[in-house]
Design a protein around this motif. Sequence first.
Motif, PDB file in Angstrom:
ATOM      1  N   VAL A  66      -6.748  54.567   9.354  1.00  0.00           N
ATOM      2  CA  VAL A  66      -5.462  54.520   9.737  1.00  0.00           C
ATOM      3  C   VAL A  66      -4.678  53.697   9.017  1.00  0.00           C
ATOM      4  CG1 VAL A  66      -3.969  54.021  11.863  1.00  0.00           C
ATOM      5  CG2 VAL A  66      -5.951  55.163  12.175  1.00  0.00           C
ATOM      6  N   THR A  67      -3.749  53.970   8.078  1.00  0.00           N
ATOM      7  CA  THR A  67      -3.015  53.087   7.191  1.00  0.00           C
ATOM      8  C   THR A  67      -1.649  52.507   7.916  1.00  0.00           C
ATOM      9  OG1 THR A  67      -2.238  54.878   6.128  1.00  0.00           O
ATOM     10  CG2 THR A  67      -3.958  54.158   5.175  1.00  0.00           C
ATOM     11  N   THR A  68      -1.421  53.143   8.792  1.00  0.00           N
ATOM     12  CA  THR A  68      -0.075  52.804   9.553  1.00  0.00           C
ATOM     13  C   THR A  68      -0.227  53.071  10.985  1.00  0.00           C
ATOM     14  OG1 THR A  68       1.355  53.215   7.724  1.00  0.00           O
ATOM     15  CG2 THR A  68       2.436  52.941   9.635  1.00  0.00           C
ATOM     16  N   GLN A  69       0.071  52.099  11.831  1.00  0.00           N
ATOM     17  CA  GLN A  69      -0.209  52.457  13.284  1.00  0.00           C
ATOM     18  C   GLN A  69       0.918  51.246  14.037  1.00  0.00           C
ATOM     19  OE1 GLN A  69      -2.813  50.410  15.637  1.00  0.00           O
ATOM     20  NE2 GLN A  69      -1.496  51.071  17.299  1.00  0.00           N
ATOM     21  N   ASN A  70       2.050  51.835  14.572  1.00  0.00           N
ATOM     22  CA  ASN A  70       2.838  50.931  15.106  1.00  0.00           C
ATOM     23  C   ASN A  70       3.647  51.774  16.171  1.00  0.00           C
ATOM     24  OD1 ASN A  70       5.034  52.251  13.796  1.00  0.00           O
ATOM     25  ND2 ASN A  70       4.745  51.193  11.835  1.00  0.00           N
ATOM     26  N   GLY A  71       4.684  50.753  16.785  1.00  0.00           N
ATOM     27  CA  GLY A  71       5.673  51.260  17.867  1.00  0.00           C
ATOM     28  C   GLY A  71       4.739  52.285  19.129  1.00  0.00           C
ATOM     29  N   ASP A  78      -9.020  51.215  17.124  1.00  0.00           N
ATOM     30  CA  ASP A  78     -10.092  50.219  17.081  1.00  0.00           C
ATOM     31  C   ASP A  78     -10.546  50.101  15.538  1.00  0.00           C
ATOM     32  OD1 ASP A  78     -12.198  48.447  17.420  1.00  0.00           O
ATOM     33  OD2 ASP A  78     -13.496  49.758  18.258  1.00  0.00           O
ATOM     34  N   GLY A  79      -9.801  49.457  14.915  1.00  0.00           N
ATOM     35  CA  GLY A  79     -10.298  48.947  13.345  1.00  0.00           C
ATOM     36  C   GLY A  79      -9.920  50.325  12.461  1.00  0.00           C
ATOM     37  N   SER A  80     -10.069  50.127  11.062  1.00  0.00           N
ATOM     38  CA  SER A  80      -9.743  50.953  10.050  1.00  0.00           C
ATOM     39  C   SER A  80     -11.048  50.960   9.079  1.00  0.00           C
ATOM     40  CB  SER A  80      -8.608  50.833   9.523  1.00  0.00           C
ATOM     41  OG  SER A  80      -8.399  52.107   8.751  1.00  0.00           O
ATOM     42  N   PRO A  81     -11.907  51.803   8.805  1.00  0.00           N
ATOM     43  CA  PRO A  81     -11.915  53.055   9.506  1.00  0.00           C
ATOM     44  C   PRO A  81     -11.966  53.272  10.866  1.00  0.00           C
ATOM     45  CG  PRO A  81     -13.817  52.915   8.260  1.00  0.00           C
ATOM     46  CD  PRO A  81     -12.985  51.814   7.985  1.00  0.00           C
ATOM     47  N   ALA A 113      -8.095  64.163  17.070  1.00  0.00           N
ATOM     48  CA  ALA A 113      -8.172  63.686  18.513  1.00  0.00           C
ATOM     49  C   ALA A 113      -9.042  62.192  18.138  1.00  0.00           C
ATOM     50  CB  ALA A 113      -8.830  64.354  19.436  1.00  0.00           C
ATOM     51  N   TYR A 114      -8.399  61.351  18.637  1.00  0.00           N
ATOM     52  CA  TYR A 114      -8.955  59.962  18.735  1.00  0.00           C
ATOM     53  C   TYR A 114      -9.716  59.575  20.182  1.00  0.00           C
ATOM     54  CZ  TYR A 114      -6.653  59.461  14.210  1.00  0.00           C
ATOM     55  OH  TYR A 114      -6.169  59.422  13.043  1.00  0.00           O
ATOM     56  N   ASP A 115     -10.701  58.877  20.147  1.00  0.00           N
ATOM     57  CA  ASP A 115     -11.266  57.929  21.333  1.00  0.00           C
ATOM     58  C   ASP A 115     -10.241  57.321  22.245  1.00  0.00           C
ATOM     59  OD1 ASP A 115     -13.697  59.012  20.585  1.00  0.00           O
ATOM     60  OD2 ASP A 115     -14.559  57.158  20.035  1.00  0.00           O
ATOM     61  N   ASN A 116      -9.117  56.821  21.789  1.00  0.00           N
ATOM     62  CA  ASN A 116      -8.269  56.429  22.635  1.00  0.00           C
ATOM     63  C   ASN A 116      -7.262  57.260  23.338  1.00  0.00           C
ATOM     64  OD1 ASN A 116      -6.490  56.877  20.588  1.00  0.00           O
ATOM     65  ND2 ASN A 116      -5.750  54.755  20.162  1.00  0.00           N
ATOM     66  N   GLY A 117      -7.597  58.531  23.188  1.00  0.00           N
ATOM     67  CA  GLY A 117      -6.623  59.410  23.822  1.00  0.00           C
ATOM     68  C   GLY A 117      -5.348  59.960  22.941  1.00  0.00           C
ATOM     69  N   VAL A 118      -5.203  59.415  21.960  1.00  0.00           N
ATOM     70  CA  VAL A 118      -4.103  59.929  21.019  1.00  0.00           C
ATOM     71  C   VAL A 118      -4.730  61.069  20.388  1.00  0.00           C
ATOM     72  CG1 VAL A 118      -2.536  59.501  19.105  1.00  0.00           C
ATOM     73  CG2 VAL A 118      -2.852  57.705  21.059  1.00  0.00           C
ATOM     74  N   SER A 119      -3.710  62.091  20.056  1.00  0.00           N
ATOM     75  CA  SER A 119      -4.180  63.225  19.258  1.00  0.00           C
ATOM     76  C   SER A 119      -2.811  63.827  18.447  1.00  0.00           C
ATOM     77  CB  SER A 119      -4.809  64.435  20.037  1.00  0.00           C
ATOM     78  OG  SER A 119      -3.813  64.872  20.980  1.00  0.00           O
ATOM     79  N   VAL A 120      -3.259  64.442  17.312  1.00  0.00           N
ATOM     80  CA  VAL A 120      -1.911  64.809  16.754  1.00  0.00           C
ATOM     81  C   VAL A 120      -2.556  66.323  16.180  1.00  0.00           C
ATOM     82  CG1 VAL A 120      -0.679  64.782  14.513  1.00  0.00           C
ATOM     83  CG2 VAL A 120      -1.319  62.850  15.550  1.00  0.00           C
TER      84      VAL A 120
END
Length: 215
Positions: A66-71, A78-81, A113-120
């Motif tokens: 994840v290179t950008t995550q805001n707003g 949780d970290g990158s990668p 789909a990410y573990d924190n519940g976010v999905s695109v």
Amino acid sequence: MKNQIFASIAAIPFAVGALFAGTGAAEAVAGSLAFSNGADNWFSEVTPGVGDTFDIEFNPYDLNFVTTQNGFFLPEFDGSPVQGVAAYVAEFEYVSSSGSEFTYALTNDLVFAYDNGVSVTWGAGAEFMGMFNGPDSIEFMLAEGQGILAKVDGIEETGFSVIAETLQFSDTAAIGGGTYNAQVDLDVRVPEPTALFGLGVVATGLVASRRKKSS
């Protein structure tokens, strides 16, 4: 008197709707998510022509960068990668060719789909334009003219829309796997200052009219 008050209140939504329709609303980026990683080898599967299909396994090691995550994109990653982003197989089918370019369409939903519940998600039917970059390399990107296709779920905010998207993927035969990069930008509809001023004028006018009738 009571009927006049109700009539004035009932008129407000129509006045507001006409006002916003005339002035519009300002777009402001309220959140961005950019991510990238690898994929399996798929170069040899692509032979543009009627009936051709191929598939790609994105995130074969269950992580991405994840290179950008805001707003709006909270809770935080949780970290990158990022560990725990779902590996996913996307299936594509040939649509058409034009010169050196060719178009394939997704035949299933592609979900990150990410573990924190976010999905695109890019849904089945999304089209991608591809081309060969030499004898051993190929690249695809979202075809133009489709509007915004990405869908975002799992963030805490509501009332947003996706205003920009990127999804590109490529593969080179001599390298041990393909790569991809993706980004989605969100916005909220914010009334412009002139619209807010106009709304105040409308409300003031309704109050003044009601007072005049009651005097």
